[in-house]
Every structure is written in structure tokens, then in C-alpha cells.
Design an enzyme around this catalytic site. Structure first.
Site, PDB file in Angstrom:
ATOM      1  N   SER B  21      49.076  37.068  29.510  1.00 27.91           N
ATOM      2  CA  SER B  21      49.617  35.947  30.282  1.00 27.91           C
ATOM      3  C   SER B  21      49.099  34.603  29.766  1.00 27.91           C
ATOM      4  CB  SER B  21      49.212  36.124  31.739  1.00 27.91           C
ATOM      5  OG  SER B  21      49.612  35.010  32.488  1.00 27.91           O
ATOM      6  N   CYS B 130      41.746  33.085  37.518  1.00 27.22           N
ATOM      7  CA  CYS B 130      41.967  31.878  36.727  1.00 27.22           C
ATOM      8  C   CYS B 130      40.833  30.897  36.957  1.00 27.22           C
ATOM      9  CB  CYS B 130      43.292  31.204  37.071  1.00 27.22           C
ATOM     10  SG  CYS B 130      43.525  29.726  36.060  1.00 27.22           S
TER      11      CYS B 130
END
Ligand SMILES: Cc1cc2nc3c(=O)[nH]c(=O)nc-3n(C[C@H](O)[C@H](O)[C@H](O)COP(=O)(O)OP(=O)(O)OC[C@H]3O[C@@H](n4cnc5c(N)ncnc54)[C@H](O)[C@@H]3O)c2cc1C
Ligand SMILES: Cc1cc2nc3c(=O)[nH]c(=O)nc-3n(C[C@H](O)[C@H](O)[C@H](O)COP(=O)(O)O)c2cc1C
Lengths: 257, 303
Positions: B21, B130
Site C-alpha cells: 500500500s 500509519c
């Protein structure tokens, strides 16, 4: 976008801090347009991990080669300067959205600073083929950072400003902006501070202007969202646009510097 | 030609290579370079409920054998991803995995709910790791109870297989892995980036506008490999190895350590042809050794 194994035709020093690199990449050369750039692989290993964005200074479609003029900065550009003639390196290109030549551009002003001067040469060549009258202003730290002056003189009226006064007018290139400018388009490539000065000046004088931006890049392809600049859309909303994909050339009115 | 097929629980992959990703966008740029149907799967850019602007530039800083990024989840929002990106990706014969992120538990649930029932999705990858946005998920990924809560909540919103992507910025990654397994994860992927920084010694300023960023690339590989090994020893759900993989040999290390599949990230920037090259290299490595199936490699470590 093409990935091509380029063969190094020549790679030599032209000034104390500048080198000139000619690479045979027939497919990339055939597709390339002024203002576009390539990603150069500095070395085969993983230590220098990312490729380096470099503008096209020459596009020789017949000879199948491109030229890059680059300033030695740090590790990556040092490694590029060590690539020998005949060696092969991966080149990605041509990338990005380049200079736009409007129809009936009768007079153009080109403004370049430092290494940014490199990408103006293919533009000057194409403009002169359209019979555009070209003035070019070049800014550099000193005479040791000036290149392509002879090439530009063949197409354009050249004026130079150096910070130390060793060539041309002493001072910043903004000091030699024309007083009563009459141009159909202004094109500029150089350090951020110079682009800001050009943006303000063209706005004040109501001149259409294109700016070529630089930003730290990851992929160069538009994937990683790393190299963004702040821009305004038609409704005035701020968003981030990719320098590698939506630029490097932007309409000066769109970008916030 | 060796058999490269692997099963990530319910997800059948034609080979164990997934693109990570944030390093592959929605595949559009790479679709110009090679046939995306070659890939085992594609994990798309972290997708949030609303469009995200991301962090201010500079967002990238190169470091030795790696890079820092602080992109901060710039993405067009789940609606646009459903309308424009998933239909584009669906034309390829590869597993499409949607990486999702959010500010809050409600955010994650809402994104998952919107994606449930959308045709063409093989799985969700829940990004609770993240490091680049405040509450960009990492807050959930560094605490066992919070990680479990969010996995349970998302689990209720979707019938899709749920991969949970773990943060390496923790003291004990095995504890988090065990917590998300218990909460209903179908697989775990690890690692996301390591929180790092770089400073310009002339200006005394950080190289990233965000000050801190996530480190990825070959520089993190040994630590990522260690974590994958430890997690594979701990959980019984499949493990996806991520972190600095640049070659088939790197990928094989992760699989020997216990990974069923692997993701390649930053190497896509270093060499855009990395994915097809690694698949070819994997094949010939297995063939040269007379190994019929890559499944025989998974967890084959000898201690
Ligand atoms: C579209 C574009 C065209 C360019 N064209 C030219 C050119 O024709 N001639 C030339 O001399 N330079 C050009 N540059 C700048 C050039 O890419 C950098 O000077 C070079 O990458 C520095 O690498 P380094 O390893 O020596 O420096 P380092 O500072 O060690 O590089 C570290 C990282 O920062 C990146 N970086 C550093 N400076 C810049 C910069 N100014 N812009 C973008 N990334 C940077 C590098 O790519 C690398 O990933 C261009 C940049 C862009 C974005
Ligand atoms: C530019 C960039 C953007 C990333 N964006 C995301 C993201 O949106 N969601 C996510 O889960 N991981 C994201 N990651 C992390 C990667 O998917 C991967 O976990 C990490 O880079 C380690 O793998 P690598 O060393 O192979 O790159 C991003 C990484 C990079 C370099």
C-alpha cells in the site's frame, strides 16, 4: 513512460560544479518533449536507493540521445558523475508535463536560475522553430555557474545577472526583469525564491507565465504522492498536486510557492 | 515452472507477491509498464472515508539504503475509490486488497461498510499502523486493547477477509498480533514503516516538513524479518511479510521465516520492474532446486 537501458555516450565536467551527461536512449528521445524530465539511476547498488530527477537539456531524436546538465550536490549526483563512458544505466522517461507552446506566441521571455537553465534550451529551440522572438534572462551565483550561453545566443537575446558580479549585471536575476515587458508568455525554471519573484512580477504585469518546479521525488511516476506542491483548483480550493505527474511545468496562477 | 500458488486463508493467490500500500497507487502508472495480472495481488493506497489532503511537502527524504516518507494518507476518499479505481483494477486477474485507514473507530467501520459488497475486492487490509498522521491509525496499532476493539468493530461491518497491518513501532509486536488474531483477523501483514527522522546539518532543520516520517526500504529488512519470524511463531493465521524486500532472495527469507506471502513497497520506486523480475527469479530459484511448490518453503526455517 519508457524504461530504457541507456548507454553513456559522454559524461564530463563542464564547470567547477557542473557536469554534462549524454545518454543513448532512442525510445525516450523519440517521445521526449521540452520541459519533461527523466529519472536517472545513480548506481547499481541499493545504498543510493532512489533515482534522481533530471531535466532534458538536449533532445536529439535523430541521434537517439538526450543530454542532461547537472550540478554536483551530494551522494547521488556524485555517483552519477562517476558513471563511465560506455556504461549502461536505467533511465525512466520521458516524464511529466512539459512546457506548453501557445499558438501565435510572437514574443517569449525565458528566465532561468542555476541548474534550472538546463531545461530552457529545448524550449528555446522549439520556440525559434515557430519564429518566436526570444529574450532570455539567466541568473547564477557566479560566472563559474553559467552554461549554454552560446547555444542560447543562437536563438535569443541573452542577459545575465550574477550574484557576485563576475559576469553581466551584479545581483539577482529579478534585478534585470524588463521595465515595460511585452511578452505573450514567460517561462521560468530555477530556485524557489526566483520562481516566487517571477510569479509576483508576471502577476503585476498581467503576463501569462509557466513555472517549472522541483520537489523531492520518490518514484517520478505519479504513484507515491511524495513530490507534491500546493495548488489552487478552479474554485480556489487548495490541494496538493504531483510535481512529477501534473508538472513539473505549471501555470503560474495555479501554484502556491 | 514451479507452483507459486499460495492461500492466505480464504484468499487464493496465484503467487505470493503483493504490492504494498502507498507504493503502487491504484496500479495505473504500473499498468503502463507491465501486465498487472502477473501479480499475486495489489494493496491499494490507504483509503479513508473522506478525501485526505495529506501532509505538507517535503514529504520524502532519502536515507542510506532506504527512504523516509510523510505522505500522510493523501487519497481521494472511499467513494471515488469505489467509483473509479476498483472498476479499473477489476480488469486485471489479480487479488485486489483495499487498505483502509481512519481517525476513529467509526471512520474505519464506515469505510469497511461502504466497501462491503463492492464487486472485485479480495480482502481488506486494516492499516492500524500509519505513523504519518495524528491518530492515523498508529494509536490503534500500538495498544493491544485498542487494536482488538477496532478489529472487532470492522469485523462486524464486512464479510470480506480481514488482513490487519501491524506497526513495528511497539515493544512487543507478538502481543498485538495475538490480540488481533483473537479479535477475528484472518491474516496479519507486517511491517508498516518505522518512525524515523533526518536532519539537514547546515540549516539544522528536519528534512521532512512533518519532522518525523516512516522509514522503509532495504535498511529495515533485518528488523522486519525478525518481527515476521516472531509473529509467525505466535499466531496460527497466515502472516504476510513486508519490509525492504528487493529481490527473490529477500522474499524467500521472509517465507522461510514463516510468511505465506509478501509485499514489496519502496523497491517499486528503486526499480519499477521489481515485481515481475522477482516472480521470474522465484520461479527459477525453485526450479533449479527441484522444489515443486513454493508452499514447501513457508516456515521451513531450521533452527
Ligand atoms: C523535475 C526536476 C528536474 C531537475 N532537473 C535538474 C537538472 O537538469 N540539473 C540539475 O543539476 N538538477 C536538476 N534537478 C535537481 C536534482 O534532481 C537534485 O539536485 C538531485 O536529485 C540531488 O541529488 P543528490 O544525491 O546529489 O543530493 P541529495 O540532497 O543527497 O539528495 C537526497 C534526495 O533528495 C532529492 N533531491 C535533492 N535535491 C533535490 C531537488 N532540487 N529537487 C528534487 N529532488 C531533490 C534527491 O533526488 C534524493 O532523493 C531536478 C529536479 C527535479 C524535481
Ligand atoms: C511513500 C509510501 C507511502 C505509504 N503509504 C502507505 C499507506 O497508505 N498505507 C499503508 O498501510 N502503508 C503505507 N506505506 C508502507 C508500505 O506499505 C510498507 O509497509 C513499508 O514501506 C515497508 O515496506 P518496504 O520496505 O518494502 O517499502 C507506505 C510506504 C511508502 C514508502
Amino acid at each position: 513512460m519508457i524504461i530504457e537501458q541507456g548507454r553513456i555516450l559522454a559524461n564530463h565536467q563542464i564547470l567547477p560544479h557542473y557536469w554534462c551527461l549524454d545518454i543513448i536512449v532512442p525510445q525516450i528521445a523519440a517521445a521526449a518533449q521540452p520541459g519533461q524530465f527523466v529519472m536517472v539511476t545513480p548506481s547499481k547498488g541499493l545504498e543510493i536507493f532512489l533515482k534522481r530527477p533530471m531535466s532534458l537539456n538536449r533532445i536529439d531524436r535523430q541521434g537517439g540521445s538526450i543530454r542532461i546538465i547537472y550540478k554536483i550536490h551530494a551522494n547521488g549526483t556524485k555517483a552519477i558523475s562517476q558513471i563511465g563512458e560506455g556504461e549502461k544505466i536505467d533511465i525512466l522517461g520521458p516524464l511529466g508535463y512539459g512546457w506548453q507552446i501557445e499558438q501565435n506566441c510572437r514574443r517569449a521571455l525565458l528566465i532561468g536560475g542555476g541548474s534550472g537553465v538546463a531545461s530552457l534550451l529545448p524550449l528555446a529551440i522549439d520556440l525559434s522553430a515557430e519564429n518566436t522572438k526570444i529574450d532570455i534572462l539567466i541568473g547564477a551565483a557566479s560566472k563559474d555557474e553559467l552554461f549554454c550561453l552560446d547555444e542560447f545566443s543562437a536563438f535569443a537575446e541573452v542577459s545575465v545577472a550574477t550574484d557576485d558580479g563576475s559576469f553581466g549585471t551584479c545581483g539577482l536575476v529579478s534585478g534585470i526583469f524588463p521595465v515595460q515587458p511585452n511578452y505573450d508568455t514567460v517561462y521560468a525554471c530555477g530556485p524557489r525564491a526566483m520562481l516566487k519573484a517571477v510569479q509576483q512580477w508576471t502577476e503585476q504585469n498581467n503576463l501569462p507565465c509557466q513555472l517549472s518546479l522541483e520537489e523531492k521525488m520518490g518514484c517520478g511516476l505519479g504513484t507515491c504522492m511524495g513530490c507534491v506542491c500546493s495548488a489552487k483548483d478552479a474554485d480556489g480550493n487548495i490541494n496538493y498536486r504531483r510535481v512529477c505527474h501534473d508538472g513539473p511545468v505549471f501555470n503560474s496562477k495555479e501554484v502556491e510557492l | 515452472m514451479a507452483d507459486l500458488r499460495v492461500n492466505l486463508g480464504k484468499i487464493a493467490l496465484k503467487n505470493p507477491l503483493l504490492t504494498a500500500s502507498g507504493t503502487f497507487g491504484y496500479g495505473r502508472e504500473f499498468a503502463d509498464i507491465y501486465d498487472l495480472s502477473l501479480l499475486g495481488g495489489i494493496c491499494v493506497k490507504g483509503t479513508t472515508l473522506e478525501p485526505r489532503l495529506g501532509n505538507s511537502p517535503p514529504r520524502i527524504a532519502e536515507t542510506t539504503a532506504g527512504m523516509l516518507n510523510s505522505v500522510g494518507l493523501q487519497n481521494p476518499g472511499v467513494g471515488k475509490v469505489i467509483d473509479e479505481e476498483i472498476p479499473f483494477l477489476s480488469q486485471f486477474d489479480t487479488a485486489i486488497i483495499i487498505n483502509i485507514a481512519g481517525h476513529s473507530c467509526d471512520d474505519y467501520q464506515a469505510v469497511a461498510a461502504k466497501l462491503d459488497g463492492v464487486a472485485g475486492i479480495a480482502a481488506l487490509e486494516l492499516n492500524i499502523s500509519c505513523p504519518n498522521v495524528k491518530q492515523g491509525g498508529m494509536a490503534f496499532g500500538v495498544d493491544c486493547a485498542a487494536a482488538a476493539t477496532i478489529v472487532k468493530a470492522v469485523r462486524r461491518q464486512t464479510s470480506l477477509p480481514l488482513i490487519v497491518k501491524l506497526s513495528p513501532n511497539v515493544t512487543d509486536i507478538c502481543a498485538i498480533a495475538a490480540a488481533v488474531e483473537e479479535a477475528g483477523a484472518d491474516a496479519v501483514s507486517l511491517v508498516n514503516t518505522f518512525l524515523g527522522m533526518a536532519i539537514d546539518i547546515e540549516s539544522h532543520r528536519p528534512l521532512l516538513a512533518n519532522v518525523l516520517g516512516g522509514l522503509s526500504g532495504p535498511a529495515i529488512k533485518p528488523i522486519a524479518l525478525r518481527m515476521v519470524y516472531q509473529v509467525a511463531q505466535t499466531v496460527s493465521i497466515p502472516v504476510i511479510g513486508i519490509g525492504g524486500i528487493c529481490t527473490a532472495a529477500d522474499a524467500l527469507e521472509f517465507m522461510i521465516a514463516g510468511a505465506t506471502a509478501f509485499e514489496i513497497g519502496s523497491v517499486n520506486f528503486h526499480n519499477p520492474l521489481a515485481a515481475p523480475q522477482i516472480i521470474t527469479e522465484l520461479n527459477s530459484w525453485l526450479d533449479q532446486r527441484g522444489i515443486n511448490s513454493i508452499r514447501d518453503i513457508i516456515g521451513s526455517i531450521k533452527i
